[in-house]
Design a protein around this motif. Structure first.
Motif, PDB file in Angstrom:
ATOM      1  N   UNK A 314       0.827  -1.208   0.000  1.00  0.00           N
ATOM      2  CA  UNK A 314       0.000   0.000   0.000  1.00  0.00           C
ATOM      3  C   UNK A 314       0.861   1.257   0.000  1.00  0.00           C
ATOM      4  N   UNK A 315       2.175   1.093  -0.077  1.00  0.00           N
ATOM      5  CA  UNK A 315       3.090   2.227  -0.175  1.00  0.00           C
ATOM      6  C   UNK A 315       4.182   1.893  -1.183  1.00  0.00           C
ATOM      7  N   UNK A 316       4.779   2.937  -1.763  1.00  0.00           N
ATOM      8  CA  UNK A 316       5.852   2.700  -2.715  1.00  0.00           C
ATOM      9  C   UNK A 316       6.433   4.001  -3.238  1.00  0.00           C
ATOM     10  N   UNK A 317       7.526   3.870  -3.993  1.00  0.00           N
ATOM     11  CA  UNK A 317       8.189   5.032  -4.583  1.00  0.00           C
ATOM     12  C   UNK A 317       7.881   5.082  -6.075  1.00  0.00           C
ATOM     13  N   UNK A 318       7.901   6.296  -6.637  1.00  0.00           N
ATOM     14  CA  UNK A 318       7.670   6.439  -8.064  1.00  0.00           C
ATOM     15  C   UNK A 318       8.318   7.702  -8.594  1.00  0.00           C
ATOM     16  N   UNK A 319       8.602   7.716  -9.889  1.00  0.00           N
ATOM     17  CA  UNK A 319       9.177   8.879 -10.559  1.00  0.00           C
ATOM     18  C   UNK A 319       8.068   9.595 -11.314  1.00  0.00           C
ATOM     19  N   UNK A 320       7.999  10.908 -11.180  1.00  0.00           N
ATOM     20  CA  UNK A 320       6.984  11.706 -11.871  1.00  0.00           C
ATOM     21  C   UNK A 320       7.292  11.711 -13.367  1.00  0.00           C
ATOM     22  N   UNK A 321       6.364  11.168 -14.162  1.00  0.00           N
ATOM     23  CA  UNK A 321       6.574  11.130 -15.616  1.00  0.00           C
ATOM     24  C   UNK A 321       5.669  12.112 -16.353  1.00  0.00           C
ATOM     25  N   UNK A 322       4.608  12.602 -15.696  1.00  0.00           N
ATOM     26  CA  UNK A 322       3.728  13.575 -16.348  1.00  0.00           C
ATOM     27  C   UNK A 322       2.908  14.309 -15.300  1.00  0.00           C
ATOM     28  N   UNK A 323       2.649  15.588 -15.566  1.00  0.00           N
ATOM     29  CA  UNK A 323       1.749  16.414 -14.774  1.00  0.00           C
ATOM     30  C   UNK A 323       0.750  17.030 -15.748  1.00  0.00           C
TER      31      UNK A 323
END
Length: 733
Positions: A314-323
């Motif tokens: 229910x938790x994790x890391x991610x890289x922003x690829x689009x806004x």
């Protein structure tokens, strides 16, 4: 034999543009007793040589007229006509003479009492062919409707039903032929046997409804045909009226006219259809979502699908690829901005399959924080987080921490797993024809739509609820397996019609029944680890959604407990008011209802007696007077139920023997006027004319009935006496 013919006569293309190439067509010679020559000959249109197979050497790409290039990867596209080959194997010339169709056509002839050859042949063939198509569609979960695939099914059904009408069938026909179809094809296609009750009910209901539609439409069509000569064209606007008003598909109208050497203005029909669609578009405000579709395609093409990690965390890391903001991509966002965030991976589930999207929090470096209100799934493969930035700023390429609202996710899991158990319990108690037609999995409730033709009885609802809760108490683990779709279905998994499955699917097994899994379904949603995590399920309501579709709403866990507690508290409050125990409350209410009905009857009789003798509240008993040369009695009665007027008028007429009686009942400020005329005077006076005079005096319009009894009403109960006076004036002439 091998025959070479000109390429332009033996060439296949998908249209004006696209892949194409020469063919190697395989024909079967049915013998010289049938007229016709081989392909490429002057007599090729005869029926002797029948194409049974086609292999297209797909080697060109047609770009436009005169512009054709080589395909980078040529291939062979092969297709065989199964029924044509069956005709060859069974030694017959016609597809409709193969065993399957012969049985269905014979059944059609038997049920309609008509021969199956000559002028009737086409009708029997249409019925047999369309029965088969309709049955398979219903078995696959399609139900008749006015749009999409449901409308295609309705058109198929109605064309067959019209031919049943042409054969003179007096009662619905097609549902009685389902047994013959399942007898022929059920062994190869067991879904037909499973869905047989639903197929029969659907065909019966559709044909019963269409018979009235057909009758109304044919009246209009017959009137138009009567004004036409051979070769005339029916105006497109008329064909569209048949379609839009009477549910006549265009091809049904075309069929009916073709039989009489008449045509239809297709361009006019299309123009009327386009005009209606344009008007609908102009009236529709839209949601604005379509404006941003292009941006999702751009992102998906550039970044690929979002990797979902939420099955195990229910938790994790991610890289922003689009806004995304207002349908356009942006590079940075600040505190207070409401935007859509996409990362390369996420534990947030995007709304799909009826399960609502996750909510939660996103955080990052330099104090960045944002609330996630919802997660959606554009194009079915992007997880788009709807966020409001509460601190800091966010830019493309940033690393963020994503945390799902754990309590909300727990509730969603419980409700989603409960829908699987509910689906199985419904199939267990109602039949295997039950299939899911839609669902909503929210954190606070669940909604499940399913195919079934009638309302569930209370015992059925209780049995379904008991089955689900028995599985919950069993607390067996929920097992997830990854399989190919074919292997999953072969293993007994229930695939939902209309859902798109990839090369690998998740198969959810839950519950136990007789050493077998209770429920096995393909599903991409999130679920509990063990059924005991659901806690409890309570069915709140069962209702109709559409023709042949029912809906159950239910609660699970703490929400279900609170709902049951609230219902119990209400029962206790009722019992306290009745000065009885909760166990005695039902019987006590039944006694009170009986007493109330008795008092209501007594009160009604008392009011009627007062009305005839004077109500003691300012009104006097009706006195007989002479108006013109006619005996007349009139009276205004306060608080009388208008339903009692007819009986009082009848009594008054008996007392008069010959004459006219008028009564005005006043309730809640409104007036209801009734007039009765004895039989010997109906040739001179109409109760309808007299009551309309009285109704006008109390501010109403109209009034109706028979010559001897009429009734109407108006809003001004204070003018009851004026109504009596108006009736007397009309009576005096």
């Amino acid at each position: 034999r091998i025959i070479r013919i000109a390429t332009d006569d033996n060439f296949w293309s998908m249209g004006d543009t696209g892949p194409c190439g020469p063919c190697s067509e395989i024909f079967y010679d049915h013998g010289d007793h049938i007229e016709g020559g081989p392909p490429g000959s002057p007599d090729e249109d005869g029926d002797r040589f029948v194409e049974i197979w086609n292999l297209v050497f797909m080697q060109y790409d047609q770009r436009g007229e005169g512009d054709r290039i080589d395909l980078p990867k040529p291939s062979i596209d092969t297709g065989m006509g199964l029924e044509r080959v069956a005709a060859v194997m069974q030694g017959v010339h016609d597809n409709y003479d193969i065993d399957l169709f012969k049985t269905l056509i014979a059944e059609s002839g038997s049920l309609t009492g008509t021969i199956t050859t000559g002028d009737n042949q086409a009708s029997h063939r249409v019925i047999a062919d369309h029965l088969r198509a309709s049955s398979f569609l219903v078995a696959d979960g399609v139900l008749p409707s006015n749009e999409g695939r449901g409308y295609v099914l309705r058109r198929i059904m109605r064309r067959a039903m019209r031919h049943a009408h042409l054969l003179g069938a007096q009662d619905p026909l097609m549902h009685r032929m389902v047994g013959s179809l399942t007898g022929e094809m059920g062994n190869a296609f067991p879904e037909l046997i499973r869905a047989k009750p639903l197929i029969e009910e659907t065909l019966l209901r559709e044909e019963t409804n269409f018979r009235q539609t057909l009758a109304n439409g044919l009246k209009l069509l017959d009137a138009e045909i009567a004004e036409m000569d051979d070769g005339d064209i029916l105006p497109g606007a008329t064909a569209f009226k048949l379609y839009d008003t009477f549910g006549f598909p265009y091809d049904l109208t075309e069929d009916a006219l073709r039989a009489q050497s008449l045509g239809v203005d297709r361009e006019g029909f299309d123009a009327a259809m386009a005009e209606q669609k344009a008007a609908a578009r102009a009236a529709w405000k839209g949601s604005g979502d379509q404006a941003s579709d292009a941006v999702w395609f751009d992102i998906a093409e550039r970044e690929g699908s979002t990797e979902f990690t939420g099955y195990t965390s229910e938790e994790g890391e991610g890289v922003v690829v689009a806004l995304v903001k207002d349908g356009k991509e942006i590079k940075t966002a600040e505190r207070g901005d409401v935007i859509t965030l996409l990362t390369n991976q996420t534990p947030f589930y995007g709304e799909s399959g009826g399960q609502m999207g996750d909510a939660g929090r996103v955080s990052g470096a330099d104090g960045f924080a944002a609330d996630v209100s919802d997660t959606r799934k554009p194009l079915g493969r992007l997880h788009a987080h709807q966020i409001e930035i509460t601190a800091g700023s966010l830019s493309l390429g940033d690393m963020v921490h994503l945390a799902v609202d754990a309590d909300r996710r727990t509730q969603l899991r419980a409700n989603h797993s409960a829908t699987h158990l509910l689906h199985k319990a419904l199939r267990h108690h109602l039949g295997d024809h039950v299939t899911q037609k839609g669902s909503l999995v929210a954190p606070d409730r669940l909604r499940f739509d399913f195919s079934h033709v009638s309302a569930l009885t209370e015992p059925e609802v209780q049995a379904v609820e008991a089955d689900v809760n028995a599985q919950i108490r069993g607390n067996s683990p929920v097992v997830t397996r990854l399989m190919s779709p074919d292997d999953a279905v072969a293993a007994g998994a229930l695939a939902l019609f209309g859902e798109k499955y990839g090369d690998e699917v998740r198969v959810l097994s839950m519950g136990q029944e007789a050493d077998m899994d209770y429920s096995v379904e393909l599903c991409g949603g999130t679920h509990v680890q063990a059924l005991g995590d659901i806690g409890l399920m309570a069915i709140v309501s069962e209702s109709a959604v559409a023709s042949g579709v029912r809906r159950i709403e239910a609660l699970t866990g703490e929400a279900a407990r609170l709902w049951l507690t609230d219902r119990d508290n209400k029962l206790k409050a009722i019992a306290t008011a009745l000065k009885a125990s909760p166990e005695e409350a039902v019987d006590r209410v039944a006694v009170l209802m009986d007493e109330r009905k008795k008092l209501e009857r007594e009160l009604t009789e008392a009011k009627k007696a007062l009305a005839l003798a004077g109500d003691g509240g300012g009104a006097k008993a009706a006195e007989t007077e002479t108006v013109g040369d006619v005996a007349f009695s009139g009276q205004v009665i306060q608080g009388l139920n208008p339903k009692e007027l007819r009986g009082l008028i009848d009594q008054a007429k008996k007392q008069l023997s010959s004459g006219v009686s008028a009564l005005v009942a006043v309730n809640d400020g409104r007036a209801t006027v009734a007039v009765g005329v004895t039989d010997d005077l109906t040739e001179r006076f109409s109760a309808v004319d007299l009551v309309q005079a009285g109704v006008a005096a109390v501010g109403g319009k109209g009034g109706g009935g028979r010559l001897d009894m009429a009734q109407g009403g108006g809003p001004d109960g204070a003018k009851g006496n004026e109504a009596i006076a108006a009736i007397k004036t009309a009576l005096a002439g």
